[in-house]
Design a protein around this motif. Structure first.
Motif, PDB file in Angstrom:
ATOM      1  N   SER A 138      34.798  32.023  35.398  1.00  0.00           N
ATOM      2  CA  SER A 138      35.564  33.113  34.787  1.00  0.00           C
ATOM      3  C   SER A 138      36.190  32.672  33.467  1.00  0.00           C
ATOM      4  N   VAL A 139      36.678  31.444  33.424  1.00  0.00           N
ATOM      5  CA  VAL A 139      37.271  30.899  32.198  1.00  0.00           C
ATOM      6  C   VAL A 139      36.239  30.878  31.074  1.00  0.00           C
ATOM      7  N   LEU A 140      35.027  30.459  31.388  1.00  0.00           N
ATOM      8  CA  LEU A 140      33.957  30.429  30.385  1.00  0.00           C
ATOM      9  C   LEU A 140      33.621  31.837  29.891  1.00  0.00           C
ATOM     10  N   LEU A 141      33.674  32.816  30.792  1.00  0.00           N
ATOM     11  CA  LEU A 141      33.366  34.191  30.417  1.00  0.00           C
ATOM     12  C   LEU A 141      34.377  34.750  29.408  1.00  0.00           C
ATOM     13  N   LEU A 142      35.656  34.381  29.572  1.00  0.00           N
ATOM     14  CA  LEU A 142      36.716  34.986  28.763  1.00  0.00           C
ATOM     15  C   LEU A 142      37.164  34.137  27.580  1.00  0.00           C
ATOM     16  N   LYS A 143      36.689  32.903  27.500  1.00  0.00           N
ATOM     17  CA  LYS A 143      37.199  31.969  26.493  1.00  0.00           C
ATOM     18  C   LYS A 143      37.061  32.498  25.063  1.00  0.00           C
ATOM     19  N   LYS A 144      35.911  33.015  24.705  1.00  0.00           N
ATOM     20  CA  LYS A 144      35.673  33.457  23.330  1.00  0.00           C
ATOM     21  C   LYS A 144      36.622  34.586  22.940  1.00  0.00           C
ATOM     22  N   MET A 152      43.320  39.504  26.346  1.00  0.00           N
ATOM     23  CA  MET A 152      42.315  38.614  26.931  1.00  0.00           C
ATOM     24  C   MET A 152      42.864  37.197  27.088  1.00  0.00           C
ATOM     25  N   LYS A 153      43.751  36.801  26.181  1.00  0.00           N
ATOM     26  CA  LYS A 153      44.355  35.478  26.305  1.00  0.00           C
ATOM     27  C   LYS A 153      45.214  35.404  27.557  1.00  0.00           C
ATOM     28  N   SER A 154      45.940  36.494  27.869  1.00  0.00           N
ATOM     29  CA  SER A 154      46.781  36.490  29.066  1.00  0.00           C
ATOM     30  C   SER A 154      45.921  36.357  30.321  1.00  0.00           C
ATOM     31  N   ALA A 155      44.780  37.071  30.347  1.00  0.00           N
ATOM     32  CA  ALA A 155      43.862  36.960  31.484  1.00  0.00           C
ATOM     33  C   ALA A 155      43.261  35.560  31.550  1.00  0.00           C
ATOM     34  N   TYR A 156      42.868  35.049  30.388  1.00  0.00           N
ATOM     35  CA  TYR A 156      42.284  33.710  30.298  1.00  0.00           C
ATOM     36  C   TYR A 156      43.268  32.643  30.794  1.00  0.00           C
ATOM     37  N   LEU A 159      43.574  32.560  34.554  1.00  0.00           N
ATOM     38  CA  LEU A 159      42.417  31.904  35.173  1.00  0.00           C
ATOM     39  C   LEU A 159      42.400  30.403  34.911  1.00  0.00           C
ATOM     40  N   LEU A 160      42.764  30.010  33.688  1.00  0.00           N
ATOM     41  CA  LEU A 160      42.779  28.589  33.349  1.00  0.00           C
ATOM     42  C   LEU A 160      43.810  27.839  34.182  1.00  0.00           C
TER      43      LEU A 160
END
Length: 305
Positions: A138-144, A152-156, A159-160
């Motif tokens: 999931s982290v890889l999916l949202l990283k960019k 998206m940073k908050s979601a990332y 997950l991170l």
């Protein structure tokens, strides 16, 4: 009054962003259910705390997903800005939940540290491995997208931090299995909570600034006023407001006194020059100017409305 928008995100990109969020939601629901069951069976507080954090991930991802969808809705008479602030609000809510979850974990960790319990470490180890793999994907999916979008940073970050927490739980499980150090479960929970606070505070601060209409730190009001004042036809710039609507739009509104009673077409020409200056140098893409000539009002740069 005029405005200039610059948007770099295509519909296909936003659709991909929504798809990645949806996949992450499904993965975290599976992980959360598995960790709750495993935590209850094994008696591991660290595993249950990780499950609680994962549950907050599910909630935050759902909020982010809804906000991402709302942000694409068009403006209306009742909602003249549309839902452009939805993602900022989602970032604020998600950051706040990170902080709340962290405090709850600290309380539980202190109580459990005083009364350590024997834990079924094998189950803890395998479930933490599953969580690491799921959250890592999931982290890889949202990283960019996290690099350019606060929502998206908050979601990332959720997950991170949960992936990091799962790594800590795995280490704890190994220590409990081979060395019977059951107090490690509480210590790791405490460390996870501190990490959540550290990660969540900066996001909470930044999203609060946007919601409070604070001027972006990278936008120098005094320098902007000086540059507009340098136009030959302009006598004074005052009553200035600069704020960030969302992560793609910075707005400026101001009153400008002119040296002469110019025509509307002359004003439009000057306004276009001001817009070009503000956009090229300061990324301000929405400019609202009130022209004045000889008007008797307060001429301070900052005026409390």
């Amino acid at each position: 009054m005029s405005h200039n928008h610059s948007h770099n995100h295509s519909h296909s990109h936003t659709d991909l962003k929504g798809r990645n969020l949806f996949i992450s939601i499904l993965l975290n629901i599976v992980i959360t259910v598995a960790q709750v069951i495993g935590g209850l069976i094994s008696g591991s507080l660290a595993l249950l705390s990780d499950a609680l954090h994962n549950f907050s991930d599910v909630v935050s991802l759902i909020i982010s997903y809804i906000a991402e969808k709302l942000s694409k809705r068009k403006a209306s008479f009742q909602k003249t800005f549309g839902y452009k602030r939805a993602e900022i609000l989602a970032a604020f809510i998600n950051a706040a939940t990170l902080m709340i979850v962290a405090v709850l974990l600290i309380i539980e960790a202190v109580e459990r540290f005083q009364n350590p319990q024997e834990i079924e470490s094998n189950l803890v180890i395998w479930l933490s491995v599953i969580a690491i793999l799921g959250n890592g994907f999931s982290v890889l999916l949202l990283k960019k997208d996290s690099e350019a979008n606060m929502n998206m940073k908050s979601a990332y970050l959720h997950l991170l931090t949960d992936m990091m927490a799962s790594i800590a739980v795995l280490i704890g499980g190994l220590l409990m299995k081979y060395y019977q150090l059951y107090w490690v479960d509480s210590v790791l929970t405490f460390i996870i909570a501190l990490y959540l606070i550290w990660m969540g505070f900066d996001l909470l601060k930044n999203s609060t600034k946007v919601l409070m209409l604070f001027t972006p730190e990278s936008t120098p009001i005094n320098k902007i006023v000086e540059e507009i004042n340098a136009f030959n036809s302009i006598k004074n710039v005052h009553h200035v407001h600069i704020w960030q609507l969302n992560e793609e739009e910075i707005h400026l509104e101001a009153h400008i006194d002119f040296n002469e009673d110019i025509t509307l077409s002359q004003f439009d020409t000057i306004l276009q020059d001001i817009e070009a200056l503000l956009f090229s140098k300061y990324d301000i893409n929405h400019v609202n100017i009130q022209p004045e000539f000889g008007k008797d009002d307060v001429k301070d740069v900052i005026v409390q409305d």
